[in-house]
Scaffold this active site. Structure first.
Site, PDB file in Angstrom:
ATOM      1  N   THR A  13       0.813  -1.213   0.000  1.00  0.00           N
ATOM      2  CA  THR A  13       0.000   0.000   0.000  1.00  0.00           C
ATOM      3  C   THR A  13       0.851   1.271   0.000  1.00  0.00           C
ATOM      4  O   THR A  13       0.322   2.372  -0.040  1.00  0.00           O
ATOM      5  CB  THR A  13      -0.924   0.032   1.237  1.00  0.00           C
ATOM      6  OG1 THR A  13      -0.102  -0.137   2.402  1.00  0.00           O
ATOM      7  CG2 THR A  13      -1.954  -1.080   1.181  1.00  0.00           C
ATOM      8  N   GLY A  14       2.174   1.124   0.019  1.00  0.00           N
ATOM      9  CA  GLY A  14       3.054   2.303   0.025  1.00  0.00           C
ATOM     10  C   GLY A  14       3.343   2.812  -1.377  1.00  0.00           C
ATOM     11  O   GLY A  14       2.906   2.215  -2.377  1.00  0.00           O
ATOM     12  N   VAL A  16       6.312   2.999  -3.008  1.00  0.00           N
ATOM     13  CA  VAL A  16       7.170   2.077  -3.774  1.00  0.00           C
ATOM     14  C   VAL A  16       6.423   0.764  -4.021  1.00  0.00           C
ATOM     15  O   VAL A  16       6.454   0.223  -5.126  1.00  0.00           O
ATOM     16  CB  VAL A  16       8.508   1.830  -3.056  1.00  0.00           C
ATOM     17  CG1 VAL A  16       9.316   0.739  -3.766  1.00  0.00           C
ATOM     18  CG2 VAL A  16       9.331   3.125  -2.997  1.00  0.00           C
ATOM     19  N   CYS A 131      18.092   4.888  -3.924  1.00  0.00           N
ATOM     20  CA  CYS A 131      17.741   5.489  -5.221  1.00  0.00           C
ATOM     21  C   CYS A 131      18.857   6.370  -5.789  1.00  0.00           C
ATOM     22  O   CYS A 131      19.148   6.323  -6.991  1.00  0.00           O
ATOM     23  CB  CYS A 131      16.458   6.300  -5.074  1.00  0.00           C
ATOM     24  SG  CYS A 131      16.392   7.303  -3.585  1.00  0.00           S
ATOM     25  N   HIS A 239      15.120  12.311  -9.077  1.00  0.00           N
ATOM     26  CA  HIS A 239      16.301  12.889  -8.436  1.00  0.00           C
ATOM     27  C   HIS A 239      17.284  13.342  -9.524  1.00  0.00           C
ATOM     28  O   HIS A 239      17.489  12.641 -10.519  1.00  0.00           O
ATOM     29  CB  HIS A 239      17.017  11.842  -7.577  1.00  0.00           C
ATOM     30  CG  HIS A 239      16.281  11.450  -6.317  1.00  0.00           C
ATOM     31  ND1 HIS A 239      15.099  12.016  -5.908  1.00  0.00           N
ATOM     32  CD2 HIS A 239      16.619  10.531  -5.364  1.00  0.00           C
ATOM     33  CE1 HIS A 239      14.728  11.461  -4.752  1.00  0.00           C
ATOM     34  NE2 HIS A 239      15.628  10.552  -4.408  1.00  0.00           N
ATOM     35  N   ASN A 312      13.194   8.389  -9.175  1.00  0.00           N
ATOM     36  CA  ASN A 312      13.682   7.708  -7.971  1.00  0.00           C
ATOM     37  C   ASN A 312      12.766   6.582  -7.505  1.00  0.00           C
ATOM     38  O   ASN A 312      13.221   5.640  -6.855  1.00  0.00           O
ATOM     39  CB  ASN A 312      13.882   8.721  -6.831  1.00  0.00           C
ATOM     40  CG  ASN A 312      12.660   9.586  -6.594  1.00  0.00           C
ATOM     41  OD1 ASN A 312      12.217  10.300  -7.493  1.00  0.00           O
ATOM     42  ND2 ASN A 312      12.120   9.538  -5.405  1.00  0.00           N
TER      43      ASN A 312
HETATM   44  O1  3JN Z   1      15.024  10.340   0.601  1.00  0.00           O
HETATM   45  C1  3JN Z   1      15.148   9.815  -0.507  1.00  0.00           C
HETATM   46  O2  3JN Z   1      15.117  10.450  -1.559  1.00  0.00           O
HETATM   47  C2  3JN Z   1      15.374   8.357  -0.562  1.00  0.00           C
HETATM   48  C3  3JN Z   1      14.969   7.704   0.689  1.00  0.00           C
HETATM   49  C4  3JN Z   1      15.315   6.465   0.974  1.00  0.00           C
HETATM   50  C5  3JN Z   1      14.983   5.836   2.241  1.00  0.00           C
HETATM   51  C6  3JN Z   1      14.016   6.386   3.071  1.00  0.00           C
HETATM   52  C7  3JN Z   1      13.744   5.824   4.303  1.00  0.00           C
HETATM   53  C8  3JN Z   1      14.415   4.704   4.725  1.00  0.00           C
HETATM   54  C9  3JN Z   1      15.656   4.657   2.643  1.00  0.00           C
HETATM   55  C10 3JN Z   1      16.628   4.027   1.718  1.00  0.00           C
HETATM   56  O3  3JN Z   1      16.201   3.473   0.690  1.00  0.00           O
HETATM   57  O4  3JN Z   1      17.831   4.067   1.971  1.00  0.00           O
HETATM   58  C11 3JN Z   1      15.383   4.123   3.900  1.00  0.00           C
HETATM   59  C12 3JN Z   1      16.119   2.957   4.410  1.00  0.00           C
HETATM   60  O5  3JN Z   1      15.751   1.834   4.085  1.00  0.00           O
HETATM   61  O6  3JN Z   1      17.075   3.157   5.147  1.00  0.00           O
END
Ligand code: 3JN
Length: 332
Positions: A13-14, A16, A131, A239, A312
């Site tokens: 449901t998110g 991604v 990403c 991004h 992204n």
């Molecule tokens: O902020 C962004 O543009 C990318 C965010 C990635 C993210 C957000 C929350 C937790 C991550 C990641 O993919 O590294 C995580 C995480 O799993 O640590």
């Protein structure tokens, strides 16, 4: 794989998770059964996939007792930490989008255009990189192979979709004059925040350190000097990154352009005379990595500057994970 696999989408449901489903459908990913899963909070929700309605089931320790071949996870680090090993122990191949397992020596960290050979080494979990790292290494790999890389300076301009639905709402509301600050400590509309993920004792943010460590692991070379500054900008999707690289060997710009244009997953847009360069709004909704502003850095020997843009949520997350799953099908 002879038969069609059973799939689980964890975090369905998110932002991604929903894009996992969209990309699976777009690419006609074969499947027998699909199990959308999420935390208790979202369990019971209905989702549509390929013309059928599914009820999202709660992710529990029993979720993987049924025969599941591949699970795509994007339900946050804590869920991945707990449930990915449970799934793997039951024979599921997990592709995990969180940072929980990325730097584990037993877990391949894969971008299919860069290091697909790592997929076959998995022991149940394969990690999807951050990403910002994914689009950077897609652009750098052909140059690394041809010239070697001594040093990289990353400066990112990251869209609010990287913070999920909260980030998108903060910008939408901020543009209407209502600064919500649900995802960020400051207003995002009209601002650039040099702050993504938490600050660490060394003065970097965790996002910056992810880019550094993941670049080393994916390119398989810890000797590359890497630094990063990651910045949140008031852009909804995709991004953008300035990448400054010091190559090991001399290069011709014409050859760099040709290498990038021929590399898998890259589209070169580099015609300054026509104001043509990669833009976030053009990259949004696409799966390729767009590269432009290809020029020399005259301040060092063998210096090169690139401007690299990608969606992204797609190439930076869902599409990359589905590409890994497609390769898994070949070896399962
Ligand atoms: O902020 C962004 O543009 C990318 C965010 C990635 C993210 C957000 C929350 C937790 C991550 C990641 O993919 O590294 C995580 C995480 O799993 O640590």
């Amino acid at each position: 794989m002879q038969r069609k696999p059973n799939l689980a989408v964890v975090g369905a449901t998110g932002l991604v998770g929903g894009t996992f489903l969209k990309v699976l459908a777009e690419r006609n990913f074969p499947y027998e059964n699909l199990y959308p899963m999420a935390s208790a909070k979202s369990a019971g929700a209905k989702i549509n996939f390929c013309g059928r309605e599914y009820t999202v089931e709660e992710l529990t320790e029993r979720s993987f007792d049924k025969p599941i071949d591949i699970a795509l996870f994007s339900a946050g680090g804590a869920a991945s930490e707990k449930f990915a090993p449970i799934a793997a122990a039951k024979g599921v191949a997990v592709v995990d989008n969180s940072s929980a397992w990325r730097m584990d020596a037993n877990v391949p960290l894969v971008v299919p255009e860069v290091n697909p050979q790592e997929i076959a080494k998995h022991k149940g979990i394969i990690a999807n990189p951050n990403c910002s790292t994914i689009q950077a290494v897609v652009a750098l790999k052909p140059l690394y192979d041809r010239y070697g890389i001594k040093r990289i300076v990353y400066s990112t301009y990251q869209s609010v979709s990287g913070s999920g639905i909260k980030g998108i709402r903060d910008l939408e509301e901020g543009l209407k004059g209502n600064d919500l600050k649900a995802a960020y400590p400051h207003a995002i509309a009209g601002n650039c925040l040099p702050h993504i993920d938490v600050f660490l004792d060394n003065g970097y943010t965790k996002e910056e350190m992810k880019m550094i460590h993941e670049t080393h692991k994916i390119l398989g070379d810890d000797r590359i000097a890497v630094t990063a500054t990651t910045v949140r900008v008031p852009v909804f999707s995709a991004h953008s990154e300035s990448i400054n690289a010091e190559l090991e060997k001399p290069f011709e710009l014409s050859e760099v352009r040709a290498l990038l244009a021929a590399a898998p997953g890259i589209v070169v847009i580099d015609n300054p005379a026509e104001n043509a360069y990669p833009l976030a709004r053009d990259a949004a909704g696409r799966d390729e990595v767009f590269v432009g502003r290809i020029r020399r850095d005259f301040s060092v020997e063998n210096g090169l500057n690139l401007w690299v843009v990608a969606d992204n949520i797609r190439k930076g997350a869902a599409t990359n994970a589905v590409q890994i799953a497609e390769k898994l099908l070949e070896i399962l």
